[in-house]
Design a protein around this motif. Structure first.
Motif, PDB file in Angstrom:
ATOM      1  N   SER A  78     -10.858  39.665 -62.544  1.00 46.80           N
ATOM      2  CA  SER A  78      -9.516  40.238 -62.365  1.00 46.80           C
ATOM      3  C   SER A  78      -8.536  39.564 -63.330  1.00 46.80           C
ATOM      4  O   SER A  78      -7.702  40.240 -63.938  1.00 46.80           O
ATOM      5  CB  SER A  78      -9.044  40.082 -60.920  1.00 46.80           C
ATOM      6  OG  SER A  78      -8.930  38.723 -60.586  1.00 46.80           O
ATOM      7  N   PHE A 129     -15.470  43.487 -61.669  1.00 43.10           N
ATOM      8  CA  PHE A 129     -14.902  42.910 -60.446  1.00 43.10           C
ATOM      9  C   PHE A 129     -15.537  43.575 -59.224  1.00 43.10           C
ATOM     10  O   PHE A 129     -15.980  42.898 -58.294  1.00 43.10           O
ATOM     11  CB  PHE A 129     -13.381  43.130 -60.436  1.00 43.10           C
ATOM     12  CG  PHE A 129     -12.705  42.650 -59.175  1.00 43.10           C
ATOM     13  CD1 PHE A 129     -12.164  41.375 -59.111  1.00 43.10           C
ATOM     14  CD2 PHE A 129     -12.590  43.469 -58.062  1.00 43.10           C
ATOM     15  CE1 PHE A 129     -11.547  40.920 -57.961  1.00 43.10           C
ATOM     16  CE2 PHE A 129     -11.964  43.023 -56.904  1.00 43.10           C
ATOM     17  CZ  PHE A 129     -11.444  41.753 -56.854  1.00 43.10           C
ATOM     18  N   THR A 137     -15.461  33.473 -55.505  1.00 37.75           N
ATOM     19  CA  THR A 137     -14.062  33.200 -55.886  1.00 37.75           C
ATOM     20  C   THR A 137     -13.937  33.104 -57.399  1.00 37.75           C
ATOM     21  O   THR A 137     -13.031  33.683 -58.005  1.00 37.75           O
ATOM     22  CB  THR A 137     -13.588  31.883 -55.239  1.00 37.75           C
ATOM     23  OG1 THR A 137     -13.762  31.988 -53.824  1.00 37.75           O
ATOM     24  CG2 THR A 137     -12.138  31.603 -55.548  1.00 37.75           C
ATOM     25  N   ILE A 138     -14.875  32.380 -58.013  1.00 41.03           N
ATOM     26  CA  ILE A 138     -14.842  32.202 -59.466  1.00 41.03           C
ATOM     27  C   ILE A 138     -14.983  33.538 -60.190  1.00 41.03           C
ATOM     28  O   ILE A 138     -14.212  33.864 -61.097  1.00 41.03           O
ATOM     29  CB  ILE A 138     -15.999  31.277 -59.899  1.00 41.03           C
ATOM     30  CG1 ILE A 138     -15.757  29.887 -59.352  1.00 41.03           C
ATOM     31  CG2 ILE A 138     -16.194  31.310 -61.401  1.00 41.03           C
ATOM     32  CD1 ILE A 138     -15.750  28.804 -60.356  1.00 41.03           C
ATOM     33  N   LEU A 162     -14.517  36.631 -59.048  1.00 38.04           N
ATOM     34  CA  LEU A 162     -13.390  37.542 -58.815  1.00 38.04           C
ATOM     35  C   LEU A 162     -12.187  37.097 -59.648  1.00 38.04           C
ATOM     36  O   LEU A 162     -11.475  37.928 -60.226  1.00 38.04           O
ATOM     37  CB  LEU A 162     -13.019  37.576 -57.327  1.00 38.04           C
ATOM     38  CG  LEU A 162     -14.081  38.149 -56.377  1.00 38.04           C
ATOM     39  CD1 LEU A 162     -13.509  38.274 -54.965  1.00 38.04           C
ATOM     40  CD2 LEU A 162     -14.586  39.506 -56.851  1.00 38.04           C
ATOM     41  N   GLY A 163     -11.972  35.772 -59.729  1.00 38.29           N
ATOM     42  CA  GLY A 163     -10.854  35.262 -60.524  1.00 38.29           C
ATOM     43  C   GLY A 163     -11.034  35.575 -61.996  1.00 38.29           C
ATOM     44  O   GLY A 163     -10.104  36.014 -62.667  1.00 38.29           O
ATOM     45  N   LEU A 164     -12.274  35.362 -62.486  1.00 37.22           N
ATOM     46  CA  LEU A 164     -12.543  35.610 -63.906  1.00 37.22           C
ATOM     47  C   LEU A 164     -12.356  37.078 -64.264  1.00 37.22           C
ATOM     48  O   LEU A 164     -11.667  37.406 -65.238  1.00 37.22           O
ATOM     49  CB  LEU A 164     -13.979  35.198 -64.240  1.00 37.22           C
ATOM     50  CG  LEU A 164     -14.210  33.744 -64.651  1.00 37.22           C
ATOM     51  CD1 LEU A 164     -15.707  33.504 -64.852  1.00 37.22           C
ATOM     52  CD2 LEU A 164     -13.450  33.434 -65.929  1.00 37.22           C
TER      53      LEU A 164
END
Lengths: 577, 346
Positions: free
Chosen positions: B89, B57, B82-83, B85-87
């Motif tokens: 975290s 991350f 965004t993708i 960081l979402g994946l």
């Protein structure tokens, strides 16, 4: 053999320190081993709780960047299509969160997804509680708190998606203003006070912000706390099963199994929300553009949980009365104020209505199977049907364009269906429940049908029955038969008139309606006879099994097993095939 | 001490369930040390992977530019940051949960235990003690003996929140003596005799010949820009917005005043009379105007009459003509308040 690590020694010291001041060890002694029953449907409430925590965490982060102001600014961020456009600071700061704060869009989308999951899981949790009768004594208070929580959840969601001041959310507020304005006598003033004057004004976003980030979450937090304390104090309900009674609770102890499972589940919910928030776009406010009261996007849709209200607004006939110089807008008042008012009041009052009708005053910790309360289950299905019809109304334009239908016919279909389908579903559900009860009785008396046809030496065909498993027997016999309240007498033995006859008679009729048609469980003796019957069947089958085990049957004909005692007939049948 | 016992060894009072217990089946991890070892490795790997994902991350946060857009099938054009960081975290959090649950399922005891419930109601002696305490308090305070104190206290408690209601009055500072009341404010717009009709975005005045038959224009009064700058809000726009449509004059069945159209050009409020959504879906063949929010349908050739849907009132019509330079102007304000109904509307 366990050893004590330095961390544990320190922990024990801290526990002692706290205990000497708060007496906390007494609490720990009582509750570290507290038993929680296990069932997948008990996780629905957990999902609601955990998604709410995620909403709180992500929401707090968003407040660090969001500016709840309707002051007009010229956008100068990195989203090129809107550069130089005049918009409110609220919208502009939401664009900044989405495009200029790294991870801001992730948190915004997590916040929105978590809010949707929060409302959805609360709703399904409520269905579970309703259909299993978990709201019965002693849990009526917690049911009411649950109803309040659902209502607050809707308010939290609506106030939240109205904050960014984009074209879609502004249209939602405009509708809200129209609804407030329809309230008789105080509506016009109410709307002016709420909005600080006319719509849209310049005050509302900051006022809504206070409601969204302080008032509603504060209330939800308080209610959730009481909700959980009550669950803890009253101990969780449990589904029927072997050894599970109304007086015990069977499950896993808090430390360590439940703690690991529930704590782990929090991280699962949190992690899934983060994944969805990162991968799936939601509410792309930059597409809608800034709010202005004379623009609207086609196919305007609210978030799903407001859809039923929008559907009610869409399908209501256009009635309006003018009395003595005043206007009553039934076309708005009925769908947006009166119907929701009735729905939420009826929801909150249901446990008390049912308890009054059935006269049931005992504590219930063992959950009902929905089939064993056919009227309640029917009412629940009826309510869900009504809700779904309203929800379809909320999407009538989408349905009309997707299936190339006339929205006028959809509206007329719904207007009629509101009165036809829910009662129909009630009757249907009730019949199905009663049918299932009969089947349960059948199973107790005759075991369950094994699906094997047996041919006896004298040529008779019978279907083999097998005894119920311990678990199934426990589940079926968990049913409590409650007798309907007897019909009251008009006069007592001495001929004195019964003053309460009217109400008692109505109550008795309702009680008969509720429980009157229930199929009673067989008596213990009957169940025993049933077992014997099943055992007899098993005895008949025993030689066949021996035959089967010896691998002497090579072919099966239409599921018919041939009895070893009928060799000639067997051969004859085999030739036919 | 807790009162829990392993399920089965308790001579439980089997109220509803007259059946014996089901035997406990041992798991592979209970009987096979290898399976237990494997489960231990699985759990630890999940926790370890979670740690690695946190590092991933940080790497993503630092190295990926926030404006990098990638195309992913199904998801479309999305911000890579965004993708990622979402994946990272999301998975790191998810794995903590998955590890904990795997640990509980495979390595912690899976024997259900029984705990007895106790009736919620307090024992009779506690209730009696509470009642006695209440009686003592009632006696000592004299609550029953001093009716005047009791009644004045109840009165004071009932009235003390009233100031809070007054304090809410200035949520809207208007409507005081001499100032307009809400219903008067809602009943008037910026339109007045001779006010030019201009295009809503460009503020260009409109000549009748600019608008072909079947055409539609969203318009506002020419004085709106000045008013918006003065007031700093969009209130006036929310009431004054209109749409102009042109139809063959012979198709006009009725309108809300004699000669309110100009050569087949009619002007109607753009704000729905149902709950106030702006309307712009116009079907020129039928002259129907459809609200996108709740599908109220109005017939612009017939005085804006409601054809279908939840709206109860005609769309208000604006009387229009041309000034001496030939530009379209209003001849008056709307004859009725625009937008949703309200109590004082009559």
């Amino acid at each position: 053999m366990s050893t004590t690590s330095p961390v544990e020694t320190a922990g024990a010291g801290a526990a002692t320190y706290v205990d000497q001041r708060l007496g906390s060890n007494k609490f720990l002694a009582r509750n570290l081993g507290k038993v929680f029953p296990d069932h997948w449907s008990f996780m629905l409430g957990e999902i609601a709780l955990y998604s709410f925590l995620v909403v709180l965490l992500t929401g707090t982060y968003l407040t660090l960047f969001f500016k709840p102001s309707m002051v007009e600014v010229i956008y100068d961020g990195s989203y090129v299509p809107l550069k130089g456009v005049s918009m409110s600071e609220a919208y502009s700061s939401t664009l900044d969160i989405s495009f200029d704060v790294r991870g801001g869009l992730l948190i915004r989308q997590m916040h929105h997804w978590a809010a949707l999951i929060f409302v959805a899981s609360m709703s399904v949790h409520m269905f579970r509680v309703f259909f299993t009768g978990a709201f019965r004594k002693p849990r009526e208070f917690n049911w009411i708190i649950g109803v309040v929580l659902v209502t607050l959840g809707l308010g939290a969601g609506f106030s939240g998606y109205s904050l960014p001041d984009d074209l879609l959310s502004g249209t939602g507020l405009q509708i809200a203003r129209g609804i407030v304005q329809s309230i008789p006598v105080i509506g016009t003033w109410g709307a002016f006070l709420l909005f600080g004057g006319e719509f849209p004004g310049t005050d509302f976003i900051s006022r809504l912000y206070a409601i969204h980030i302080l008032l509603i979450p504060g209330l939800i937090l308080a209610m959730v706390t009481v909700h959980l304390i009550m669950v803890f104090t009253q101990k969780h309900t449990q589904f029927p099963g072997p050894g599970r009674t109304n007086d015990n609770v069977v499950g896993y102890p808090l430390m360590p199994v439940y703690m690991a499972k529930a704590g782990g589940f929090f991280f699962i919910v949190f992690g899934i929300i983060a994944l969805v928030g990162g991968l799936v776009s939601i509410n792309p406010i930059w597409v809608f553009g800034p709010y202005t009261p004379d623009q609207v996007s086609a196919a305007t849709q609210p978030d799903w949980y407001i859809g039923w209200l929008d559907g009610a607004l869409r399908t209501m006939p256009n009635l309006e009365s003018h009395i003595a110089g005043f206007t009553l807008s039934w076309n708005v008042l009925v769908p947006a104020v009166i119907i929701p008012g009735i729905i939420f009041t009826a929801l909150g009052a249901y446990p008390f209505i049912e308890a009054w009708v059935t006269g049931d005053k005992s504590e219930h910790h063992l959950l009902d199977r929905p089939r064993n309360a056919p009227t309640r289950t029917g009412l629940g299905v009826m309510a869900i049907t009504f809700y779904l019809l309203l929800f379809i109304g909320g999407g009538n334009d989408l349905i009309a364009s997707a299936f190339n239908m006339s929205f006028n016919s959809i509206i007329w279909f719904l207007r009629i269906s509101y009165f036809v389908l829910p009662p129909l579903m009630f009757v249907l559900t009730r019949r199905i429940c009663l049918g299932l009860q009969r089947r349960d009785r059948e199973k107790l008396l005759h075991g369950y049908e094994a699906g094997r046809i047996l041919r006896l030496p004298h040529g008779e065909f019978i279907e083999a029955h097998e005894p119920l498993s311990v678990k199934e027997l426990a589940v079926i016999t968990s049913k409590t038969d409650i007798a309907p309240i007897p019909t009251p007498q008009k006069t007592d033995i001495d001929g004195v008139k019964n003053k309460k006859y009217a109400i008692q008679s109505r109550r008795s009729k309702l009680s008969h309606f509720f429980y009157g048609e229930n199929v009673p469980l067989p008596s213990a003796a009957e169940i025993e006879a049933g077992q014997a019957h099943v055992a007899a069947d098993a005895a008949l089958e025993a030689p066949l099994h021996a035959y089967e085990d010896a691998d002497q049957i090579s072919t099966f004909h239409g599921g018919v097993l041939h009895h070893p005692g009928m060799a000639a007939t067997n051969a004859e049948q085999q030739n036919e095939h | 001490m807790t009162d829990i016992t392993p399920h089965g060894s308790q001579p439980a009072k089997l109220g509803h369930s007259p059946v014996a217990d089901v035997p406990h089946v041992l798991r592979a991890t209970d009987t096979n040390p290898k399976a237990a070892k494997r489960a231990e490795r699985q759990v630890a790997s999940m926790f370890l992977l979670s740690i690695i994902l946190v590092i991933a991350f940080i790497v993503c946060y630092v190295t990926i530019d926030k404006d990098t857009v990638v195309y992913i099938p199904v998801f479309g054009e999305v911000a890579l940051l965004t993708i990622m960081l979402g994946l990272t975290s999301g998975l790191s959090i998810l794995l903590i949960g998955a590890g904990a649950i795997q640990w509980a399922k495979k390595l912690m005891p899976d024997v259900e235990v029984v705990q007895m419930r106790h009736e919620m109601a307090s024992p009779a002696d506690a209730t009696a003690e509470a009642a006695a305490n209440y009686e003592r308090g009632k006696e000592e305070s004299g609550f029953a003996r001093y009716p005047i104190i009791r009644r004045t206290l109840i009165g004071a408690m009932a009235l003390f929140p009233i100031p809070a209601l007054f304090l809410l009055r200035d949520l809207w500072s208007g409507g005081l003596s001499g100032k307009a009341s809400p219903d008067e404010i809602l009943s008037h717009t910026l339109w007045r005799k001779g006010e030019r009709i201009v295009v809503d975005e460009t503020y260009q005045p409109i000549k009748p010949e600019d608008l072909p038959v079947g055409g539609l224009v969203s318009a506002v009064p020419a004085n709106l820009m000045e008013e918006q700058e003065l007031s700093g809000n969009l209130d006036a726009r929310g009431k004054a917005a209109i749409i102009l449509v042109r139809m063959d004059p012979t198709e006009i069945v009725a309108q809300q005043g004699d000669g309110w159209d100009y050569q087949g050009i009619v002007a109607y409020s753009k704000i729905c009379t149902h709950v106030g959504c702006p309307i712009a879906l116009y079907e020129q063949r039928t002259h129907h105007l459809l609200c996108p929010c709740h599908q109220s349908t109005f017939d612009l050739a017939n005085a804006g009459a409601v054809v279908f849907g939840p709206a109860a009132r005609n769309m208000p019509q604006l009387p229009i003509g041309v000034d001496n330079e030939g530009y379209l102007v209003a001849l008056d304000d709307f004859a009725q308040p625009v937008g949703p109904s309200f109590w004082e509307r009559g």
